[in-house]
Motif scaffolding. Structure first.
Motif, PDB file in Angstrom:
ATOM      1  N   ARG A 135     -15.579   5.438  -1.489  1.00 57.61           N
ATOM      2  CA  ARG A 135     -16.201   4.152  -1.787  1.00 57.61           C
ATOM      3  C   ARG A 135     -17.723   4.296  -1.859  1.00 57.61           C
ATOM      4  O   ARG A 135     -18.329   4.938  -0.999  1.00 57.61           O
ATOM      5  N   GLY A 164     -21.950   7.055   3.144  1.00 55.96           N
ATOM      6  CA  GLY A 164     -20.829   6.645   3.985  1.00 55.96           C
ATOM      7  C   GLY A 164     -21.149   6.516   5.453  1.00 55.96           C
ATOM      8  O   GLY A 164     -20.293   6.116   6.247  1.00 55.96           O
ATOM      9  N   GLY A 190     -14.184   3.478   3.592  1.00 49.39           N
ATOM     10  CA  GLY A 190     -15.375   4.158   3.097  1.00 49.39           C
ATOM     11  C   GLY A 190     -16.382   4.527   4.162  1.00 49.39           C
ATOM     12  O   GLY A 190     -17.324   5.282   3.887  1.00 49.39           O
TER      13      GLY A 190
END
Length: 213
Positions: A135, A164, A190
């Motif tokens: 993500r 992250g 994420g």
């Protein structure tokens, strides 16, 4: 909010019935480019799993000294006898950490996903779980800020995200609040690590904390 298996699984699952022949299984694996297929009954309850490794037992030359399980697979002509059973499965509502633990513990690459009654709902692979860590930072930051504002109502806590890694700063009244925020942020899809720099006014988690009624 914790990421659940149902959020990551593939729902279009290829499966075979218990009476499927070895040839049918081989054709299914080749046609769909998969290395294993769940075996189900008429109500889609998962009975086992047939993999390429199981098929290899049929190709191996037996000398009569192999284990009983190997000899059974070599003489098998249907999925029911060829499959590895019982199958290791995971509930759709389970957190992805549970799926990762099962894969690691049983050294498998994929898990059939079942409902509470045990019916096949999907399948999740290692690749699916790895996507959790892909993500982008803005996506993660939006969800962290939403968590801070809507669930914890902590406007004085700030978050930054880089690769992250979430850095939390600010001040809260109780240490328990800071701990709760850190734990909640760690469950966001994420998030790879939480650098907790939140300060607190009172340590209500200390064994020496004073409590008054």
């Amino acid at each position: 909010m914790a990421v659940r298996v149902r959020d990551m699984m593939t729902t279009d699952v290829v499966c075979v019935q218990a009476g499927a022949s070895m040839r049918t299984i081989a054709l299914v694996l080749g046609r769909y480019g998969i290395s294993a297929v769940p075996v189900v009954d008429g109500e889609r309850h998962v009975l086992g799993l047939v993999s390429e490794a199981d098929l290899m037992h049929k190709l191996a030359d037996g000398d009569g000294t192999s284990a009983t399980a190997d000899r059974t697979k070599r003489s098998a002509v249907t999925a029911q006898r060829l499959m590895t059973a019982p199958a290791v499965t995971v509930r759709a509502r389970a957190e992805i950490a549970e799926a990762a633990r099962l894969m690691q513990e049983h050294r498998i690459k994929r898990l059939p996903v079942v409902s509470d009654p045990g019916e096949l709902e999907g399948i999740v692979s290692r690749g699916d779980l790895v996507k959790v860590y892909a993500r982008p930072d803005p996506w993660v930051l939006e969800r962290v800020e939403r968590l801070l504002m809507l669930e914890f109502e902590l406007p004085h806590v700030r978050a930054e995200v880089r690769d992250g890694i979430v850095t939390l700063t600010g001040r809260v009244r109780l240490r328990s609040s800071a701990v709760a925020v850190r734990r909640a942020v760690r469950t966001i899809e994420g998030v790879l690590h939480v650098d907790d720099r939140i300060r607190f006014d009172a340590d209500d988690l200390s064994p020496f904390a004073l409590h008054t009624d």
